[in-house]
Write a protein that holds these residues in place. Structure first.
Motif, PDB file in Angstrom:
ATOM      1  N   GLN A  15       0.826  -1.210   0.000  1.00 37.92           N
ATOM      2  CA  GLN A  15       0.000   0.000   0.000  1.00 37.92           C
ATOM      3  C   GLN A  15       0.860   1.261   0.000  1.00 37.92           C
ATOM      4  OE1 GLN A  15      -3.847   0.669   0.261  1.00 37.92           O
ATOM      5  NE2 GLN A  15      -2.545   2.164  -0.762  1.00 37.92           N
ATOM      6  N   ALA A  16       1.905   1.267   0.794  1.00 37.00           N
ATOM      7  CA  ALA A  16       2.789   2.434   0.851  1.00 37.00           C
ATOM      8  C   ALA A  16       3.437   2.694  -0.501  1.00 37.00           C
ATOM      9  CB  ALA A  16       3.857   2.228   1.918  1.00 37.00           C
ATOM     10  N   LEU A  17       3.834   1.630  -1.177  1.00 33.47           N
ATOM     11  CA  LEU A  17       4.447   1.781  -2.504  1.00 33.47           C
ATOM     12  C   LEU A  17       3.414   2.272  -3.529  1.00 33.47           C
ATOM     13  CD1 LEU A  17       6.645  -1.441  -2.439  1.00 33.47           C
ATOM     14  CD2 LEU A  17       7.482   0.922  -2.398  1.00 33.47           C
ATOM     15  N   ASP A  18       2.185   1.778  -3.401  1.00 32.79           N
ATOM     16  CA  ASP A  18       1.125   2.239  -4.303  1.00 32.79           C
ATOM     17  C   ASP A  18       0.824   3.722  -4.084  1.00 32.79           C
ATOM     18  OD1 ASP A  18       0.683  -0.065  -5.764  1.00 32.79           O
ATOM     19  OD2 ASP A  18      -0.754  -0.882  -4.330  1.00 32.79           O
ATOM     20  N   VAL A  19       0.836   4.133  -2.833  1.00 32.52           N
ATOM     21  CA  VAL A  19       0.620   5.552  -2.525  1.00 32.52           C
ATOM     22  C   VAL A  19       1.737   6.400  -3.129  1.00 32.52           C
ATOM     23  CG1 VAL A  19       0.602   7.277  -0.674  1.00 32.52           C
ATOM     24  CG2 VAL A  19      -0.745   5.182  -0.448  1.00 32.52           C
ATOM     25  N   ARG A  20       2.969   5.891  -3.028  1.00 36.99           N
ATOM     26  CA  ARG A  20       4.103   6.616  -3.603  1.00 36.99           C
ATOM     27  C   ARG A  20       3.957   6.740  -5.119  1.00 36.99           C
ATOM     28  NH1 ARG A  20       6.793  10.894  -3.587  1.00 36.99           N
ATOM     29  NH2 ARG A  20       8.883  10.770  -4.509  1.00 36.99           N
ATOM     30  N   LEU A  21       3.510   5.678  -5.756  1.00 38.42           N
ATOM     31  CA  LEU A  21       3.299   5.724  -7.206  1.00 38.42           C
ATOM     32  C   LEU A  21       2.206   6.726  -7.565  1.00 38.42           C
ATOM     33  CD1 LEU A  21       3.550   1.925  -8.124  1.00 38.42           C
ATOM     34  CD2 LEU A  21       5.146   3.747  -8.801  1.00 38.42           C
ATOM     35  N   GLN A  22       1.159   6.781  -6.745  1.00 36.80           N
ATOM     36  CA  GLN A  22       0.096   7.762  -6.973  1.00 36.80           C
ATOM     37  C   GLN A  22       0.636   9.182  -6.821  1.00 36.80           C
ATOM     38  OE1 GLN A  22      -2.761   6.353  -4.021  1.00 36.80           O
ATOM     39  NE2 GLN A  22      -4.138   5.651  -5.633  1.00 36.80           N
ATOM     40  N   ALA A 162      11.833   7.783 -13.770  1.00 42.21           N
ATOM     41  CA  ALA A 162      12.891   6.884 -13.289  1.00 42.21           C
ATOM     42  C   ALA A 162      12.582   6.413 -11.868  1.00 42.21           C
ATOM     43  CB  ALA A 162      14.240   7.597 -13.330  1.00 42.21           C
ATOM     44  N   GLU A 163      12.129   7.341 -11.032  1.00 43.86           N
ATOM     45  CA  GLU A 163      11.777   6.958  -9.657  1.00 43.86           C
ATOM     46  C   GLU A 163      10.576   6.020  -9.656  1.00 43.86           C
ATOM     47  OE1 GLU A 163      10.529   8.899  -5.325  1.00 43.86           O
ATOM     48  OE2 GLU A 163      11.127  10.211  -6.990  1.00 43.86           O
ATOM     49  N   ALA A 164       9.593   6.303 -10.517  1.00 50.38           N
ATOM     50  CA  ALA A 164       8.402   5.457 -10.592  1.00 50.38           C
ATOM     51  C   ALA A 164       8.768   4.047 -11.042  1.00 50.38           C
ATOM     52  CB  ALA A 164       7.373   6.073 -11.543  1.00 50.38           C
ATOM     53  N   ALA A 165       9.720   3.945 -11.949  1.00 49.63           N
ATOM     54  CA  ALA A 165      10.158   2.626 -12.425  1.00 49.63           C
ATOM     55  C   ALA A 165      10.802   1.841 -11.283  1.00 49.63           C
ATOM     56  CB  ALA A 165      11.133   2.787 -13.590  1.00 49.63           C
ATOM     57  N   VAL A 167      10.237   2.293  -8.016  1.00 46.68           N
ATOM     58  CA  VAL A 167       9.187   1.944  -7.051  1.00 46.68           C
ATOM     59  C   VAL A 167       8.335   0.790  -7.581  1.00 46.68           C
ATOM     60  CG1 VAL A 167       7.132   2.785  -5.842  1.00 46.68           C
ATOM     61  CG2 VAL A 167       9.133   4.267  -6.074  1.00 46.68           C
ATOM     62  N   THR A 168       8.069   0.793  -8.891  1.00 47.18           N
ATOM     63  CA  THR A 168       7.260  -0.273  -9.499  1.00 47.18           C
ATOM     64  C   THR A 168       7.944  -1.632  -9.353  1.00 47.18           C
ATOM     65  OG1 THR A 168       6.265   1.251 -11.098  1.00 47.18           O
ATOM     66  CG2 THR A 168       6.219  -1.095 -11.646  1.00 47.18           C
ATOM     67  N   LYS A 169       9.248  -1.654  -9.571  1.00 44.39           N
ATOM     68  CA  LYS A 169       9.991  -2.902  -9.420  1.00 44.39           C
ATOM     69  C   LYS A 169       9.944  -3.394  -7.970  1.00 44.39           C
ATOM     70  CE  LYS A 169      13.267  -2.284 -13.229  1.00 44.39           C
ATOM     71  NZ  LYS A 169      14.690  -2.105 -13.610  1.00 44.39           N
ATOM     72  N   GLU A 170      10.125  -2.456  -7.045  1.00 46.87           N
ATOM     73  CA  GLU A 170      10.069  -2.823  -5.630  1.00 46.87           C
ATOM     74  C   GLU A 170       8.679  -3.331  -5.266  1.00 46.87           C
ATOM     75  OE1 GLU A 170      10.833  -0.832  -1.198  1.00 46.87           O
ATOM     76  OE2 GLU A 170      11.185   0.348  -3.024  1.00 46.87           O
ATOM     77  N   ARG A 171       7.672  -2.693  -5.832  1.00 51.16           N
ATOM     78  CA  ARG A 171       6.293  -3.084  -5.565  1.00 51.16           C
ATOM     79  C   ARG A 171       6.034  -4.494  -6.077  1.00 51.16           C
ATOM     80  NH1 ARG A 171       0.896  -4.607  -7.195  1.00 51.16           N
ATOM     81  NH2 ARG A 171      -0.598  -3.278  -6.107  1.00 51.16           N
ATOM     82  N   GLU A 172       6.564  -4.810  -7.246  1.00 55.61           N
ATOM     83  CA  GLU A 172       6.392  -6.156  -7.814  1.00 55.61           C
ATOM     84  C   GLU A 172       7.005  -7.218  -6.910  1.00 55.61           C
ATOM     85  OE1 GLU A 172       8.161  -5.871 -11.640  1.00 55.61           O
ATOM     86  OE2 GLU A 172       6.476  -4.793 -12.548  1.00 55.61           O
ATOM     87  N   LEU A 173       8.176  -6.897  -6.342  1.00 55.40           N
ATOM     88  CA  LEU A 173       8.849  -7.854  -5.457  1.00 55.40           C
ATOM     89  C   LEU A 173       8.052  -8.087  -4.184  1.00 55.40           C
ATOM     90  CD1 LEU A 173      12.575  -6.696  -5.808  1.00 55.40           C
ATOM     91  CD2 LEU A 173      11.572  -8.831  -6.653  1.00 55.40           C
ATOM     92  N   VAL A 174       7.601  -6.980  -3.583  1.00 57.09           N
ATOM     93  CA  VAL A 174       6.857  -7.106  -2.317  1.00 57.09           C
ATOM     94  C   VAL A 174       5.511  -7.769  -2.565  1.00 57.09           C
ATOM     95  CG1 VAL A 174       5.833  -5.857  -0.389  1.00 57.09           C
ATOM     96  CG2 VAL A 174       8.008  -5.081  -1.348  1.00 57.09           C
ATOM     97  N   ALA A 175       4.804  -7.352  -3.601  1.00 59.19           N
ATOM     98  CA  ALA A 175       3.486  -7.924  -3.900  1.00 59.19           C
ATOM     99  C   ALA A 175       3.597  -9.410  -4.227  1.00 59.19           C
ATOM    100  CB  ALA A 175       2.842  -7.177  -5.058  1.00 59.19           C
ATOM    101  N   GLY A 176       4.723  -9.791  -4.808  1.00 59.24           N
ATOM    102  CA  GLY A 176       4.920 -11.196  -5.152  1.00 59.24           C
ATOM    103  C   GLY A 176       5.007 -12.097  -3.941  1.00 59.24           C
ATOM    104  N   SER A 177       5.286 -11.520  -2.782  1.00 59.90           N
ATOM    105  CA  SER A 177       5.391 -12.323  -1.559  1.00 59.90           C
ATOM    106  C   SER A 177       4.080 -12.358  -0.768  1.00 59.90           C
ATOM    107  CB  SER A 177       6.503 -11.758  -0.665  1.00 59.90           C
ATOM    108  OG  SER A 177       6.163 -10.458  -0.201  1.00 59.90           O
ATOM    109  N   VAL A 178       3.070 -11.659  -1.274  1.00 58.68           N
ATOM    110  CA  VAL A 178       1.763 -11.632  -0.611  1.00 58.68           C
ATOM    111  C   VAL A 178       0.875 -12.708  -1.228  1.00 58.68           C
ATOM    112  CG1 VAL A 178      -0.293 -10.237  -0.153  1.00 58.68           C
ATOM    113  CG2 VAL A 178       1.967  -9.175  -0.104  1.00 58.68           C
ATOM    114  N   PRO A 179       0.159 -13.481  -0.420  1.00 59.98           N
ATOM    115  CA  PRO A 179      -0.738 -14.504  -0.965  1.00 59.98           C
ATOM    116  C   PRO A 179      -1.675 -13.942  -2.022  1.00 59.98           C
ATOM    117  CG  PRO A 179      -0.574 -14.749   1.405  1.00 59.98           C
ATOM    118  CD  PRO A 179       0.141 -13.466   1.070  1.00 59.98           C
ATOM    119  N   ALA A 180      -1.902 -14.707  -3.062  1.00 60.17           N
ATOM    120  CA  ALA A 180      -2.672 -14.223  -4.211  1.00 60.17           C
ATOM    121  C   ALA A 180      -4.080 -13.783  -3.836  1.00 60.17           C
ATOM    122  CB  ALA A 180      -2.719 -15.304  -5.288  1.00 60.17           C
TER     123      ALA A 180
END
Length: 247
Positions: A15-22, A162-165, A167-180
């Motif tokens: 959520q924090a990463l999504d807020v940052r992207l917003q 560049a910053e959004a890219a 954050v997006t990569k970090e978000r993908e990593l963290v989201a990948g560890s959350v149950p589907a």
């Protein structure tokens, strides 16, 4: 729905990463250069329209000057021919001589009138040429400002992208560890709730809607198993419990 407490905590990270992207997307849309470029573009459009109009007037005036100068030349040539006939002595009839002299006088007056017209047109054309030069300079000046603003906007956008890219990569990593299933619920709620699908329960208050839970709601949350995915009764967001929840 059930999910390990650690998975729920990671959802807050998502959520924090999504807020940052917003925030980055909003900042990109709200760059001051956007308004600056829009204003300069309007100024450029107006100035270019004025310049085209002035150039058209100057061109028309140029044709008018050419026509007036041709009229003067025609009258001058005709007067020269009449004067040549008069000086040659070829006209002997007193009446013809009188008519010829009268025509020469008339042509002289006509030439003077036409030369006045030429002068007036030349002055008007000179004024229009100055106007064209002034507008050309103003267009160049505003264009330079627009180019500068565009360069600054592009540089700022590149930095934000560049910053959004990252954050997006970090978000993908963290989201990948959350149950589907938990992530799917979060995404659904985030879409429904203005970009916030999960919120921390902090000091008995939901940080999603900022409303404090009443005693009944608190007791229900206290009684829930640690792996139970709790929802805020007010905003229906996923309510994540931490050591600071005040339970």
């Amino acid at each position: 729905m059930n999910a390990a407490p650690a998975d729920q905590i990671r959802l807050l990270d998502v959520q924090a990463l999504d807020v940052r992207l917003q925030q980055l997307a909003h900042k990109r849309r709200s760059l001051p250069e956007h308004a600056e470029i829009e204003s300069l573009t309007k100024d450029l459009t107006q100035l270019r329209d004025l310049l085209v109009a002035a150039q058209t007037q100057e061109s028309d005036c140029g044709r008018e000057q050419t026509k007036a100068e041709q009229d003067v030349d025609q009258v001058r040539q005709r007067a020269a021919r009449d004067q040549q006939r008069l000086d040659s002595g070829a006209v002997s009839s007193p009446k013809d001589l009188e008519n010829l002299q009268r025509e020469i006088v008339s042509l002289a007056k006509r030439q003077g009138d036409l030369e006045e017209i030429v002068l007036e047109v030349m002055e008007r054309r000179e004024s229009l040429q100055e106007r064209v030069a002034e507008l050309t300079e103003r267009v160049s000046s505003v264009q330079a400002k627009s180019d500068d603003a565009t360069g600054r906007r592009d540089a700022a956008q590149a930095e934000l992208d560049a910053e959004a890219a990252t954050v997006t990569k970090e978000r993908e990593l963290v989201a990948g560890s959350v149950p589907a299933d938990l992530l799917k619920l979060y995404e659904k709620l985030r879409e429904q709730q203005g970009g916030v699908g999960a919120a921390r329960l902090y000091q008995r208050k939901c940080e999603g809607c900022h409303i404090e839970l009443n005693i009944t709601e608190l007791n229900e949350v206290r009684a829930a198993a640690k792996d139970t995915v709790v929802r805020c009764e007010n905003c229906r967001r996923i309510l994540v419990r931490t050591s600071e929840s005040g339970l």
